[in-house]
Design a protein around this motif. Sequence first.
Motif, PDB file in Angstrom:
ATOM      1  N   LEU B 220     -12.913  -1.382  -3.898  1.00  0.00           N
ATOM      2  CA  LEU B 220     -12.012  -0.340  -4.413  1.00  0.00           C
ATOM      3  C   LEU B 220     -12.174   0.947  -3.622  1.00  0.00           C
ATOM      4  O   LEU B 220     -11.216   1.708  -3.463  1.00  0.00           O
ATOM      5  CB  LEU B 220     -12.281  -0.100  -5.909  1.00  0.00           C
ATOM      6  CG  LEU B 220     -12.085  -1.313  -6.813  1.00  0.00           C
ATOM      7  CD1 LEU B 220     -12.053  -0.888  -8.266  1.00  0.00           C
ATOM      8  CD2 LEU B 220     -10.819  -2.091  -6.476  1.00  0.00           C
ATOM      9  N   THR B 221     -13.381   1.200  -3.127  1.00  0.00           N
ATOM     10  CA  THR B 221     -13.596   2.386  -2.296  1.00  0.00           C
ATOM     11  C   THR B 221     -12.790   2.272  -1.001  1.00  0.00           C
ATOM     12  O   THR B 221     -12.247   3.259  -0.506  1.00  0.00           O
ATOM     13  CB  THR B 221     -15.102   2.557  -2.008  1.00  0.00           C
ATOM     14  OG1 THR B 221     -15.778   2.684  -3.249  1.00  0.00           O
ATOM     15  CG2 THR B 221     -15.372   3.789  -1.153  1.00  0.00           C
ATOM     16  N   ALA B 224      -9.255   3.153  -1.995  1.00  0.00           N
ATOM     17  CA  ALA B 224      -9.157   4.593  -2.248  1.00  0.00           C
ATOM     18  C   ALA B 224      -9.214   5.371  -0.938  1.00  0.00           C
ATOM     19  O   ALA B 224      -8.470   6.338  -0.736  1.00  0.00           O
ATOM     20  CB  ALA B 224     -10.271   5.033  -3.199  1.00  0.00           C
ATOM     21  N   GLY B 227      -6.047   5.780   0.687  1.00  0.00           N
ATOM     22  CA  GLY B 227      -5.002   6.469  -0.078  1.00  0.00           C
ATOM     23  C   GLY B 227      -4.110   5.513  -0.835  1.00  0.00           C
ATOM     24  O   GLY B 227      -2.938   5.793  -1.096  1.00  0.00           O
ATOM     25  N   ILE B 228      -4.652   4.354  -1.208  1.00  0.00           N
ATOM     26  CA  ILE B 228      -3.841   3.328  -1.854  1.00  0.00           C
ATOM     27  C   ILE B 228      -4.032   3.368  -3.368  1.00  0.00           C
ATOM     28  O   ILE B 228      -5.158   3.306  -3.859  1.00  0.00           O
ATOM     29  CB  ILE B 228      -4.205   1.932  -1.292  1.00  0.00           C
ATOM     30  CG1 ILE B 228      -3.785   1.859   0.181  1.00  0.00           C
ATOM     31  CG2 ILE B 228      -3.538   0.839  -2.096  1.00  0.00           C
ATOM     32  CD1 ILE B 228      -4.267   0.619   0.886  1.00  0.00           C
ATOM     33  N   ASN B 229      -2.931   3.459  -4.075  1.00  0.00           N
ATOM     34  CA  ASN B 229      -2.931   3.592  -5.528  1.00  0.00           C
ATOM     35  C   ASN B 229      -2.859   2.214  -6.186  1.00  0.00           C
ATOM     36  O   ASN B 229      -1.872   1.500  -6.024  1.00  0.00           O
ATOM     37  CB  ASN B 229      -1.709   4.432  -5.941  1.00  0.00           C
ATOM     38  CG  ASN B 229      -1.798   4.919  -7.364  1.00  0.00           C
ATOM     39  OD1 ASN B 229      -2.896   5.011  -7.929  1.00  0.00           O
ATOM     40  ND2 ASN B 229      -0.657   5.225  -7.945  1.00  0.00           N
ATOM     41  N   MET B 230      -3.902   1.850  -6.925  1.00  0.00           N
ATOM     42  CA  MET B 230      -3.883   0.568  -7.638  1.00  0.00           C
ATOM     43  C   MET B 230      -2.992   0.653  -8.862  1.00  0.00           C
ATOM     44  O   MET B 230      -2.950   1.674  -9.543  1.00  0.00           O
ATOM     45  CB  MET B 230      -5.295   0.244  -8.126  1.00  0.00           C
ATOM     46  CG  MET B 230      -6.106  -0.519  -7.113  1.00  0.00           C
ATOM     47  SD  MET B 230      -7.466  -1.337  -7.950  1.00  0.00           S
ATOM     48  CE  MET B 230      -8.158   0.025  -8.839  1.00  0.00           C
ATOM     49  N   THR B 231      -2.298  -0.439  -9.173  1.00  0.00           N
ATOM     50  CA  THR B 231      -1.485  -0.456 -10.390  1.00  0.00           C
ATOM     51  C   THR B 231      -1.974  -1.480 -11.407  1.00  0.00           C
ATOM     52  O   THR B 231      -1.507  -1.500 -12.533  1.00  0.00           O
ATOM     53  CB  THR B 231      -0.004  -0.745 -10.061  1.00  0.00           C
ATOM     54  OG1 THR B 231       0.084  -1.995  -9.364  1.00  0.00           O
ATOM     55  CG2 THR B 231       0.582   0.353  -9.184  1.00  0.00           C
ATOM     56  N   ARG B 232      -2.923  -2.350 -10.994  1.00  0.00           N
ATOM     57  CA  ARG B 232      -3.454  -3.329 -11.937  1.00  0.00           C
ATOM     58  C   ARG B 232      -4.706  -3.939 -11.352  1.00  0.00           C
ATOM     59  O   ARG B 232      -4.798  -4.144 -10.143  1.00  0.00           O
ATOM     60  CB  ARG B 232      -2.429  -4.449 -12.189  1.00  0.00           C
ATOM     61  CG  ARG B 232      -2.749  -5.341 -13.372  1.00  0.00           C
ATOM     62  CD  ARG B 232      -1.556  -6.247 -13.693  1.00  0.00           C
ATOM     63  NE  ARG B 232      -1.330  -7.214 -12.650  1.00  0.00           N
ATOM     64  CZ  ARG B 232      -1.769  -8.476 -12.704  1.00  0.00           C
ATOM     65  NH1 ARG B 232      -2.405  -8.910 -13.757  1.00  0.00           N
ATOM     66  NH2 ARG B 232      -1.544  -9.298 -11.715  1.00  0.00           N
ATOM     67  N   THR B 289       3.391   6.532  -3.218  1.00  0.00           N
ATOM     68  CA  THR B 289       2.731   7.785  -2.897  1.00  0.00           C
ATOM     69  C   THR B 289       2.069   7.654  -1.516  1.00  0.00           C
ATOM     70  O   THR B 289       1.358   6.685  -1.277  1.00  0.00           O
ATOM     71  CB  THR B 289       1.607   8.046  -3.928  1.00  0.00           C
ATOM     72  OG1 THR B 289       2.145   7.853  -5.229  1.00  0.00           O
ATOM     73  CG2 THR B 289       1.051   9.445  -3.800  1.00  0.00           C
ATOM     74  N   VAL B 291      -0.447   9.897   0.492  1.00  0.00           N
ATOM     75  CA  VAL B 291      -1.222  11.133   0.486  1.00  0.00           C
ATOM     76  C   VAL B 291      -1.483  11.558   1.926  1.00  0.00           C
ATOM     77  O   VAL B 291      -1.488  10.732   2.835  1.00  0.00           O
ATOM     78  CB  VAL B 291      -2.550  10.970  -0.295  1.00  0.00           C
ATOM     79  CG1 VAL B 291      -2.265  10.635  -1.747  1.00  0.00           C
ATOM     80  CG2 VAL B 291      -3.437   9.910   0.327  1.00  0.00           C
TER      81      VAL B 291
END
Lengths: 315, 315
Positions: B220-221, B224, B227-232, B289, B291
């Motif tokens: 997950l790091t 992150a 700049g990737i947004n998780m949705t599930r 998004t 960033v």
Amino acid sequence: MPRIAYFGPEGTFTEQATRAFLGDPPSDTRPAPPDSALRPVETIAAALDAVRAGDAEAACVPVENSVEGSVAATLDALVAGDPLVAVAETVLPIRFTVLVRPGATPADIRTVATHPHAAAQVRGWLAEHLPSAAVLPSSSTAAAAVGVLAGEFDAAVTAPAAAERYPLAVLAADVADVRDAVTRFLLVRRPGPLPARTGADRTSVAAVTADRIGALSEVLTVLAGHGINMTRIESRPTRNRLGEYRFFVDFEGHVADERVGDAMAALRRRCTEVRFLGSFPRADQAPNTVVPTTSDEDFLAARRWLTSVREGREA
Amino acid sequence: MPRIAYFGPEGTFTEQATRAFLGDPPSDTRPAPPDSALRPVETIAAALDAVRAGDAEAACVPVENSVEGSVAATLDALVAGDPLVAVAETVLPIRFTVLVRPGATPADIRTVATHPHAAAQVRGWLAEHLPSAAVLPSSSTAAAAVGVLAGEFDAAVTAPAAAERYPLAVLAADVADVRDAVTRFLLVRRPGPLPARTGADRTSVAAVTADRIGALSEVLTVLAGHGINMTRIESRPTRNRLGEYRFFVDFEGHVADERVGDAMAALRRRCTEVRFLGSFPRADQAPNTVVPTTSDEDFLAARRWLTSVREGREA
């Protein structure tokens, strides 16, 4: 007051789990609980609300099935009202019993009733052993047994508990296409004294993180940095705001462990909402992993050193 | 060859989702698909296997319901055989239609049939509008409609699609206790050319991490850090080894995006198994998004600079 409300009806796997929490099967030193100790209710939310309202001491609800996945209704209901905490878990193998009227043989079986979830888990067995029987849906595995008693169906695929409750004959036991299917159940109470830590514990939390990239990754980094082994994670959308998620995380350890307590406090700072859902002995009694640098003594020694530094006694 | 295999039977929400993928409802310029284009199959696994075997071009399966949670059968079947990729998603509001025989009035309704999942989502409506009707289970919402036609039940709670398929009258439409319940469906194919990126895409992966503390947190790091947004996110036990989990992660972006491609390659290095489950336009068309520091140009400029450094042209 009934001791335990459970997601009914009677004669289901959840009743079986409830009896397991109460110490069934009875032994020489432990009598079977009276039926008045148990109260089946219609929904998972109603079982939890009965505890919140003080109408029951505890509730027994399914939380996770190895085939069907998490029970979303339980996760949502746990966070939808006043706080509740799990104080125990039990894991039941999901193997079905096929019940018929006494004297019936496989050749007599033209209809088999069961809950659609159960039907999905015995499809192969039915095709092999009762290929010409029509499979009919029932609202629960127990309702199928009642239907057989009433002559509506010829057979019912049920939980083993139904065989004890209804005067029916067992045509087959231990029926399951997936041999290792299990369901995990929780015993849930109002907040109070926690179960003692055993060194083989599980802790469950629900957390809402800030709605920004990396927020969950930071939370998991906190757990990893404390040497805490996660055993489950799942996101559920909150009802509040689009794009906001609540994470249900299970991990090894007890909130009384120094590493777990320290990590929980860090979660509390980082999350917009954290709910403690309980610390309780793992059903499989697998000892918690304690990696070097994360034992209670490691945390206490570090804190003693910090105190000394602050008091100018060490550096 | 039927174009799409779907988790049937006919007249269900999944058929409705399948028609949505094919461009239903028809318009002046787009005729309705012939029924031969669609093939209902009995299980989610069978729908995916039909695609793997080349018996269908694509499969339509439910993946997530806002009330019931993830559809574990879909997640498990996606990773249980040859690779498949999702090429589209569609989100259906789950609102039910109550069907009766033509001429029937509420006073005539003594029995209402529906699938137990649907029953759970209209319990309040039935208690208010048909308080004296018995609720009976059916194996699907469509089977309930067939039962009303056959005179077995007086009413059926069904998907709106059933109203078009069966010669029954609509007693009530748009019925749902939870107003915002939705189900998300995927259209799945064998690997091939990917859908073009739209800037409003979702990518889905299944990853097995090393069985050590912090492995998921590292994954997950990586997301992150890009700049990737998780949705599930959801863990499912693998069948291979106790304590080994597979994580199903959905996030914003398309594998053709530089930041997503770079992160996926990093995942490939870190995980013991990664399966790409598809990049496709989000049903809600919400723009991804991006960033600062994670645009395609940021990644390309950095790579140009690295090439220069390696060639001794820059430092």
